[in-house]
Design an enzyme around this catalytic site. Structure first.
Site, PDB file in Angstrom:
ATOM      1  N   GLU A  59      23.368  63.603  72.404  1.00 52.44           N
ATOM      2  CA  GLU A  59      22.764  64.049  73.649  1.00 52.44           C
ATOM      3  C   GLU A  59      21.880  62.897  74.134  1.00 52.44           C
ATOM      4  O   GLU A  59      21.048  62.396  73.374  1.00 52.44           O
ATOM      5  CB  GLU A  59      21.916  65.300  73.386  1.00 52.44           C
ATOM      6  CG  GLU A  59      21.433  65.920  74.662  1.00 52.44           C
ATOM      7  CD  GLU A  59      20.608  67.192  74.449  1.00 52.44           C
ATOM      8  OE1 GLU A  59      20.544  67.691  73.307  1.00 52.44           O
ATOM      9  OE2 GLU A  59      20.032  67.653  75.435  1.00 52.44           O
ATOM     10  N   ARG A 294      22.678  66.942  56.888  1.00 51.90           N
ATOM     11  CA  ARG A 294      22.044  65.905  57.673  1.00 51.90           C
ATOM     12  C   ARG A 294      21.276  64.964  56.754  1.00 51.90           C
ATOM     13  O   ARG A 294      20.976  65.295  55.609  1.00 51.90           O
ATOM     14  CB  ARG A 294      21.097  66.502  58.707  1.00 51.90           C
ATOM     15  CG  ARG A 294      20.004  67.365  58.099  1.00 51.90           C
ATOM     16  CD  ARG A 294      19.069  67.965  59.146  1.00 51.90           C
ATOM     17  NE  ARG A 294      18.106  67.010  59.626  1.00 51.90           N
ATOM     18  CZ  ARG A 294      18.055  66.544  60.880  1.00 51.90           C
ATOM     19  NH1 ARG A 294      18.897  66.963  61.780  1.00 51.90           N
ATOM     20  NH2 ARG A 294      17.142  65.669  61.233  1.00 51.90           N
ATOM     21  N   LYS A 304      14.764  63.230  67.178  1.00 51.43           N
ATOM     22  CA  LYS A 304      14.467  62.539  68.421  1.00 51.43           C
ATOM     23  C   LYS A 304      13.191  63.084  69.054  1.00 51.43           C
ATOM     24  O   LYS A 304      12.400  62.336  69.605  1.00 51.43           O
ATOM     25  CB  LYS A 304      15.619  62.732  69.410  1.00 51.43           C
ATOM     26  CG  LYS A 304      16.662  61.635  69.348  1.00 51.43           C
ATOM     27  CD  LYS A 304      17.710  61.840  70.424  1.00 51.43           C
ATOM     28  CE  LYS A 304      18.871  62.624  69.891  1.00 51.43           C
ATOM     29  NZ  LYS A 304      19.732  63.243  70.860  1.00 51.43           N
TER      30      LYS A 304
END
Ligand code: ATP
Ligand code: MG
Length: 591
Positions: A59, A294, A304
């Site tokens: 994104e 992850r 982020k």
């Protein structure tokens, strides 16, 4: 596509699964239109020359970090190893947080890591926002087929009706409104006739499902927001769980790899694509979602949102601050793409969440640079040494290999003269036990030079040592027959004071003091390391004047350093410490 070869592609559960798919010939009949499209378009195309298709779907709401590198190496690495292709797709369906600056940053970061997304003549660079029209057509289809409806409850009403983990939800009063009414409302929503929050489009699945994601999830909401690519063309935007599977299917993705938190979303992913395949929009086999753990890395944060907060509050010096574990930060810190890929290979891929020690990343950098970075001498905390028996104006030249392991890289030269800079810690007026460096009466070797004997020092009125004195043994020079007559235990580095390059050096350390700064939802700002950057004026070997931006060196005894890519000027480099020579965190001493 091309991608750098991996030293050893260790097997993992995803590779096992792909091996099984390929040996069962699951994808044998797939066709590819040459661009994303519907079943009919792909059927009219060619047999897909990509054996598998994966994608990396960031994104564009920030810069990529080391966690993304794990996903990039995984997705592009699988495509490389299986004769497939990995698409780069911007998942830009949320208009509010996204920006062209981030799109550019992400493109640059993936390329810097060494990957590209081309396959034959296909560019394979996609934007989910390019599918807005298709996504909307499918929304109308789902309404007409009875799989979706417009709910006119407000957000609170929808939330209240969803139930809890232990309690079933209740049907919305609008759930059974006729398809024609939902369709009319959906079109009005698209045409901007309704306020934000007044209606949403929901899938009609099962309000009693034990999986909350299947309790009539929202597919579209109204947002009067300007999108960084489509401007104000749209005022309804699709949800991630709706846009993502459809984007995958349009792009012929075979393996859609994501992190574990999406495991509970997989039934919705499959539900949606099955409905669209039933309607003839997509062919089977449909893309398959696969989840992996992850990356969590100690002493940093891989989110982020949290990294962005540090930037916005100016707790760091931008996204590319060398202490940030963004890819631009790591790059500026001195990390090579090879080191990051080596790290990703070493940590592997699994289904179990865990924390990887920051030391593993740092060691990958040392292992990559050890055989590559040229050696050089830097005195970080300079103290003057005067060789009292050296003639005032005499300058001689010493030589040393550019790299001990690579004699073909030749020799470097540097001058020696009467006054030198040495490290302050290499002299002790009263030596502690086991100290082999300079102290009055002791002999040491000047690295690549002569043996000297310390004769004393001078001090200022506060008792601080300002100058060390020594005598040089003229027949002791390194590389001459006399050198062997001197047996000394200490070997110290130095630079000639009149020739040294004075340069700024930034001694970076970990950004956080605690191993898991944001674990359990804690505020990572409380764990910032106040000593994460120390700037010194150092004295360097004169040849470092010619260091080019991003050139990496091993400063002997100190670690690996890089010429800063932004602040270095011709003839006046600034250096960042990438990593010390040894991991000193475990022993309680900071590097
Ligand atoms: P963040 O919370 O940092 O914004 P994200 O998952 O929202 O992360 P995306 O841009 O959506 O960021 O991520 C793109 C891809 O990178 C996704 O497929 C995601 O699963 C993967 N990814 C993100 N963070 C990690 C991580 N820490 N480890 C492995 N993969 C990750
Ligand atoms: Mg995300």
């Amino acid at each position: 596509m091309s991608a750098p070869a991996s030293p050893a592609s260790v097997s993992n559960f995803i590779r096992t699964l792909i091996d099984a798919d390929l040996s069962a010939n699951r994808f044998a009949d797939r066709q590819w239109a040459g661009h994303p499209g519907l079943a009919a378009q792909h059927r009219a195309g060619q047999p897909d020359s990509a054996k598998i298709r994966t994608r990396f779907p960031p994104e564009p709401n920030g810069y990529l970090h080391i966690g993304h590198a794990k996903s990039i190496c995984l997705n592009f690495g699988l495509a490389r190893d299986y004769g497939g292709v990995c698409h780069l797709r911007f998942d830009d369906t949320n208009p509010v947080k996204e920006d062209q600056e981030y799109v550019d940053g992400i493109l640059e970061a993936v390329q810097w890591l060494g990957f590209d997304w081309k396959h034959g003549s296909d560019e394979n660079l996609y934007f989910a926002s390019d599918y807005f029209e298709r996504l909307y057509e499918f929304a109308e289809y789902l309404v007409q087929a009875g799989h979706a409806y417009v709910d006119s409850q407000d957000a609170d009403g929808i939330r209240a009706g969803r139930g809890t983990l232990t309690e079933a939800g209740v049907n919305s009063p609008f759930r059974d409104r006729p398809a024609s009414e939902s369709l009319a409302l959906l079109r009005e929503m698209r045409d901007g006739k309704h306020a934000e929050g007044s209606h949403v489009l929901r899938a009609r699945i099962d309000m009693a499902s034990p999986n909350m994601n299947l309790r009539d999830p929202v597919l579209y909401r109204i947002r009067f927001a300007e999108h960084h690519r489509t401007g104000d063309a749209w005022c309804i935007y699709p949800m991630y769980d709706y846009a993502h599977p459809i984007s995958d299917a349009l792009e012929n993705i075979t393996h859609s790899i994501c992190t574990l938190e999406f495991e509970d979303h997989r039934p919705l992913y499959d539900w949606l694509l099955e409905r669209l395949a039933d309607g003839g929009h997509f062919d089977r086999p449909l893309p398959q979602q696969i989840e992996f753990a992850r990356l969590n890395l100690t002493y940093t944060v891989t989110s982020k949102r949290r990294l962005q907060e540090l930037v916005q509050l100016k707790l760091v010096d931008g996204w590319d601050d060398p202490r940030m574990t963004t890819l631009v930060g790591l790059r500026r810190r001195g990390y090579s793409p090879e080191a990051i890929r080596l790290f990703c290979d070493r940590i592997g891929v699994s289904k179990a969440d865990s924390w990887i020690d920051m030391g593993v990343l740092e060691q990958a950098l040392r292992d990559d640079l050890e055989g590559k970075a040229g050696k050089a001498i830097a005195v970080l905390d300079p103290l003057k040494l005067v060789i009292t028996n050296w003639p005032q104006d005499l300058v001689e030249t010493c030589t040393a290999p550019v790299h001990q392991q690579h004699p073909q890289r030749g020799l470097r030269e540097f001058p020696i003269s009467r006054e030198l800079w040495i490290e302050r810690e290499d002299f002790a007026e009263q030596p502690p036990k086991g100290y082999f460096r300079l102290f009055p009466g002791n002999m040491v070797r000047l690295r690549y030079g002569h043996v000297i004997r310390c004769t004393g020092c001078e001090k200022d009125e506060h008792g601080n040592v300002t100058e060390v004195h020594a005598e040089l043994m003229p027949d002791s020079r390194s590389g001459t027959p006399g050198a062997d007559n001197y047996k000394v235990k200490g070997n110290i580095h130095w630079v000639s004071a009149q020739h040294a390059l004075t340069a700024e050096i930034r001694l970076y350390d970990r950004l956080f003091n605690e191993p898991t700064p944001d674990a359990g939802g804690r505020d990572c700002k409380q764990a910032l390391n106040p000593d994460s950057c120390r700037v010194v004026k150092a004295m360097l070997e004169p040849s470092l004047r010619d260091a080019s931006p991003e050139q990496r060196f091993q400063f002997e005894r100190h670690g690996y350093f890089v010429a800063d890519r932004h602040d270095s000027k011709p003839g006046q480099p600034v250096f960042n410490r990438a990593v010390s020579l040894k991991d000193s965190w475990g022993s309680g001493k900071k590097g």
